[in-house]
Structure formats: C-alpha cells, structure tokens
Write a protein that holds these residues in place. Sequence first.
Motif, short mmCIF file in Angstrom:
data_model
loop_
_atom_site.label_atom_id
_atom_site.label_comp_id
_atom_site.label_asym_id
_atom_site.label_seq_id
_atom_site.Cartn_x
_atom_site.Cartn_y
_atom_site.Cartn_z
N TYR A 292 -24.86 -9.70 -0.43
CA TYR A 292 -26.11 -9.33 -0.15
C TYR A 292 -26.23 -8.14 0.79
CZ TYR A 292 -26.46 -13.67 -2.65
OH TYR A 292 -26.32 -14.88 -3.34
N ASP A 293 -25.46 -7.19 1.02
CA ASP A 293 -25.45 -6.21 1.92
C ASP A 293 -25.38 -6.66 3.22
OD1 ASP A 293 -25.29 -4.28 -0.11
OD2 ASP A 293 -27.37 -3.90 -0.41
N THR A 294 -24.93 -7.82 3.40
CA THR A 294 -24.83 -8.29 4.74
C THR A 294 -23.36 -8.79 4.99
OG1 THR A 294 -27.12 -8.67 4.47
CG2 THR A 294 -26.00 -9.85 6.29
N ILE A 295 -22.80 -8.86 6.29
CA ILE A 295 -21.74 -9.49 6.85
C ILE A 295 -22.11 -10.64 7.28
CG2 ILE A 295 -20.02 -9.52 8.45
CD1 ILE A 295 -20.45 -6.36 8.69
N PHE A 296 -21.69 -11.72 6.72
CA PHE A 296 -21.74 -13.27 7.11
C PHE A 296 -20.58 -13.86 7.88
CE2 PHE A 296 -24.89 -12.55 3.55
CZ PHE A 296 -26.05 -13.27 4.09
N VAL A 297 -20.93 -14.43 9.07
CA VAL A 297 -19.81 -15.06 9.61
C VAL A 297 -20.16 -16.67 9.70
CG1 VAL A 297 -18.76 -15.33 11.90
CG2 VAL A 297 -19.34 -13.29 11.20
N TYR A 298 -19.52 -17.56 9.20
CA TYR A 298 -19.74 -18.82 8.80
C TYR A 298 -18.69 -19.75 9.50
CZ TYR A 298 -21.42 -17.21 4.36
OH TYR A 298 -21.90 -16.28 3.48
#
Length: 188
Positions: free
Chosen positions: A163-169
């Motif tokens: 979604y055009d976003t860097i996610f850190v989980y």
Amino acid sequence: MKNNKKELLPEQRAELISTLKDRFEKNMNRHKGLEWAKVQAKLEANTEKLWSLDDMEISGGEPDVVGYDQKTGEYIFYDCSAESPKGRRSVCYDGEALESRKEHKPKNSAMEMAAAMGIEILTEEQYRELQQFGKFDTKTSSWIKTPADIRKLGGAIFADYRYDTIFVYHNGAESYYGARGFRGSLKV
C-alpha cells in the motif's frame, strides 16, 4: 563449484564481476556519482568479498552497489532483488529460535545463514534506505536486524512494502514462512 577457502576460481570471479557490472549499469539510480571502474578495482583487491557476493547472487539476492562509505572507503552492497531472496526463505530469525522449535523446524535461521555468507542482515534504517531505490518485498517480507531488547523477549522484526508504505512488524523469532527471507549488506 567453489573451493573450501571461500575463494572463487578465476572464471567464477570474471563471471560474477560481469554480472555485477551489468546490474550496476542498468540501475544507475542506486549509485549516482559512483564509477564502475573504481568498484571493480575494489572488488579485485578484495577477492574474499567476492565469495560473499557470489553467495548473495546464487541465493537470489541480486546484490548491487547502493552507496559509498566516505569514512572507510568501502562500497556498500545490498540485496536488490524485487522480492526477498528465494534461496533464503522459510527460515526463522536466529539459532536460538531454531533450537527452541520442538517440531517442524526450518532448515536454517536468517542470522546463521548471513554469518555463513559473510554478510549482515539489513537494519530497519537500511531497509528503509533500500526502498528509496524501488518497491521491494511487495509480495514477500524480510527479517531485519532485531534490537536486543525485543529479541530478549522472544520476538524478532521483519518488514515489507504494501500500500505504498513500508511496514515493520513483529513475530516470534522461531516463526518462519515460505514468503519470508532476509536481505543482506556487504561492504567492500
């Protein structure tokens, strides 16, 4: 075939350098202002690093130059494959996590594989830097270097781009998935 001294044969070195040169020339946005001739000279002067770059290449990482460290005079390579390197997926985070699994153990861990390859797992900061050069891990995810306080509690972190976003989980360090691997860095 590689020999046991972590050194490539002359024809393997030539082939790898040719592959790296082609990738360098096709992706100039990753290393503006840097010259291939200087990178190649550094590679030829540090043949032991070619062994690590070859491991990155063989496992699907598509290593490329992403910067130059002014302090150390070293070129910085990251895995630049579109998705997490195929030959490094389905691994838990580290050896401790691997040992803690009682059943359905993966074959290896990200930290142990990286150490054996002579590379470092990307940090969160490096992962975010990588994403400036394109869209990486849109279908996969990659373990990233986990802060000691999180790891001490049994967790580990990974990242992806959706979604055009860097996610850190976060996840338990012992977990592993077919679409999660790791990306590495190497200074030469």
